[in-house]
Write a protein that holds these residues in place. Structure first.
Motif, PDB file in Angstrom:
ATOM      1  N   GLU A 114     -35.013  19.005 119.865  1.00 22.24           N
ATOM      2  CA  GLU A 114     -34.939  19.485 118.770  1.00 22.24           C
ATOM      3  C   GLU A 114     -35.827  21.026 118.839  1.00 22.24           C
ATOM      4  O   GLU A 114     -36.470  21.743 118.806  1.00 22.24           O
ATOM      5  CB  GLU A 114     -36.730  18.784 118.694  1.00 22.24           C
ATOM      6  N   HIS A 146     -37.504  23.769 115.720  1.00 18.82           N
ATOM      7  CA  HIS A 146     -38.404  23.916 114.632  1.00 18.82           C
ATOM      8  C   HIS A 146     -38.368  25.354 114.738  1.00 18.82           C
ATOM      9  O   HIS A 146     -38.916  26.058 115.337  1.00 18.82           O
ATOM     10  CB  HIS A 146     -39.620  23.000 115.268  1.00 18.82           C
ATOM     11  N   SER A 179     -33.337  25.910 112.737  1.00 23.26           N
ATOM     12  CA  SER A 179     -33.399  25.566 113.425  1.00 23.26           C
ATOM     13  C   SER A 179     -32.135  24.650 114.386  1.00 23.26           C
ATOM     14  O   SER A 179     -32.015  24.039 115.124  1.00 23.26           O
ATOM     15  CB  SER A 179     -34.194  24.094 113.143  1.00 23.26           C
ATOM     16  N   TYR A 223     -35.025  20.322 112.766  1.00 17.64           N
ATOM     17  CA  TYR A 223     -36.178  20.095 111.839  1.00 17.64           C
ATOM     18  C   TYR A 223     -36.840  21.062 110.719  1.00 17.64           C
ATOM     19  O   TYR A 223     -37.982  20.773 110.304  1.00 17.64           O
ATOM     20  CB  TYR A 223     -36.882  19.125 112.638  1.00 17.64           C
ATOM     21  N   SER A 265     -39.253  23.603 108.668  1.00 22.30           N
ATOM     22  CA  SER A 265     -40.772  23.249 109.021  1.00 22.30           C
ATOM     23  C   SER A 265     -41.146  21.905 108.636  1.00 22.30           C
ATOM     24  O   SER A 265     -42.945  21.893 108.105  1.00 22.30           O
ATOM     25  CB  SER A 265     -41.535  24.157 108.341  1.00 22.30           C
ATOM     26  N   ASN A 279     -45.343  27.386 115.485  1.00 23.31           N
ATOM     27  CA  ASN A 279     -43.982  26.531 114.649  1.00 23.31           C
ATOM     28  C   ASN A 279     -43.102  26.799 115.413  1.00 23.31           C
ATOM     29  O   ASN A 279     -42.475  26.239 115.124  1.00 23.31           O
ATOM     30  CB  ASN A 279     -44.759  26.340 113.885  1.00 23.31           C
TER      31      ASN A 279
END
Length: 247
Positions: free
Chosen positions: A166, A168, A186, A212, A214, A230
């Motif tokens: 993933e 981010h 991302s 993904y 933000s 983040n």
């Protein structure tokens, strides 16, 4: 010598009437029973309930004891419940083993403060801060991150888990010819990590990548420290493959 009294032979006259009445009643109840839809199971329940109400109890289950009526035959799902519980317990044990090995090689790299490992009953989540892998606004893997990726590839090949990579980002907008938005950035970062792992021998059919942007922050984007948290790459190891379709 007095004359002998004559004795009448046969039944009294009223017996004929009684016999006719009994026959008619018997015929009536036979016809009534033949036209009724008799539920033997409910009949037994009724008798059992009456006996229980009068305190008649038996230790041995008999024909006329209270019985439980099964609502439905055991389904295949219920029949497979013990097997499913065994599989879940095995997956939880393998998750703990994988988590321990991931934590060990993370400690060996000296990146323990930058990497978070979390094991659950369904898998393992490895969270790595984005600056360890990429330069700001870029999707090329840094040389310093390759040792960590080699350790991830080694563990992935050892355990029969599916891996979802993933990507981010923070909420700061980006607009470049290559990455018009954080969605492209991302996704490109997740794909770059996946390609590196595939090149290191991890089976491609057990991996997937997703960006993904933000959408799922783990800290407030109001400070640089929060945005730094983040910006990350997460490795999600699960025993079950990602769901496909809409079923």
């Amino acid at each position: 010598m007095p004359p002998e009294k004559k004795i009448k032979k046969g039944s009294p006259p009223w017996m004929a009437t009684f016999a006719d009445l009994s026959t008619l009643l018997l015929t009536f109840f036979v016809l009534l029973l033949s036209m009724a839809n008799m539920d033997v199971q409910k009949f037994r329940e009724m008798l059992g309930s009456v006996q229980a109400a009068f305190g008649v109890q038996y230790e041995v289950q008999g024909d006329f004891q209270p019985v439980a009526v099964p609502t439905a035959a055991p389904s295949a799902q219920n029949a497979a419940a013990p097997s499913r519980r065994i599989s879940e317990a095995r997956a939880a044990m393998e998750s703990r083993q994988m988590s321990e090995q991931v934590q060990n090689f993370v400690n060996e790299t000296g990146l323990g403060s930058e990497v978070n490992v979390n094991a659950g009953n369904k898998g393992v989540r490895l969270r790595v801060k984005g600056h360890l892998f990429f330069e700001p606004g870029g999707a090329e893997i840094r040389q310093e991150a390759k040792k960590l990726l080699e350790g991830i590839a080694k563990v992935t090949k050892k355990f029969d888990f599916y891996l979802t990579v993933e990507g981010h980002t923070d909420d700061q907008p980006i607009s470049t010819p290559r990455f018009p938005s954080n969605w492209e950035l991302s996704a490109a970062r997740a794909a770059a990590v996946l390609r590196y792992l595939a090149g290191d021998g991890v089976p491609e059919k057990r991996m997937s990548a997703i960006g993904y942007a933000s959408s799922f922050p783990i800290a407030a984007n109001t400070s640089e420290a929060g945005r730094n948290k983040n910006r990350r790459v997460e490795f999600v190891f699960t025993k079950q493959p990602p769901r496909l379709g809409i079923d």
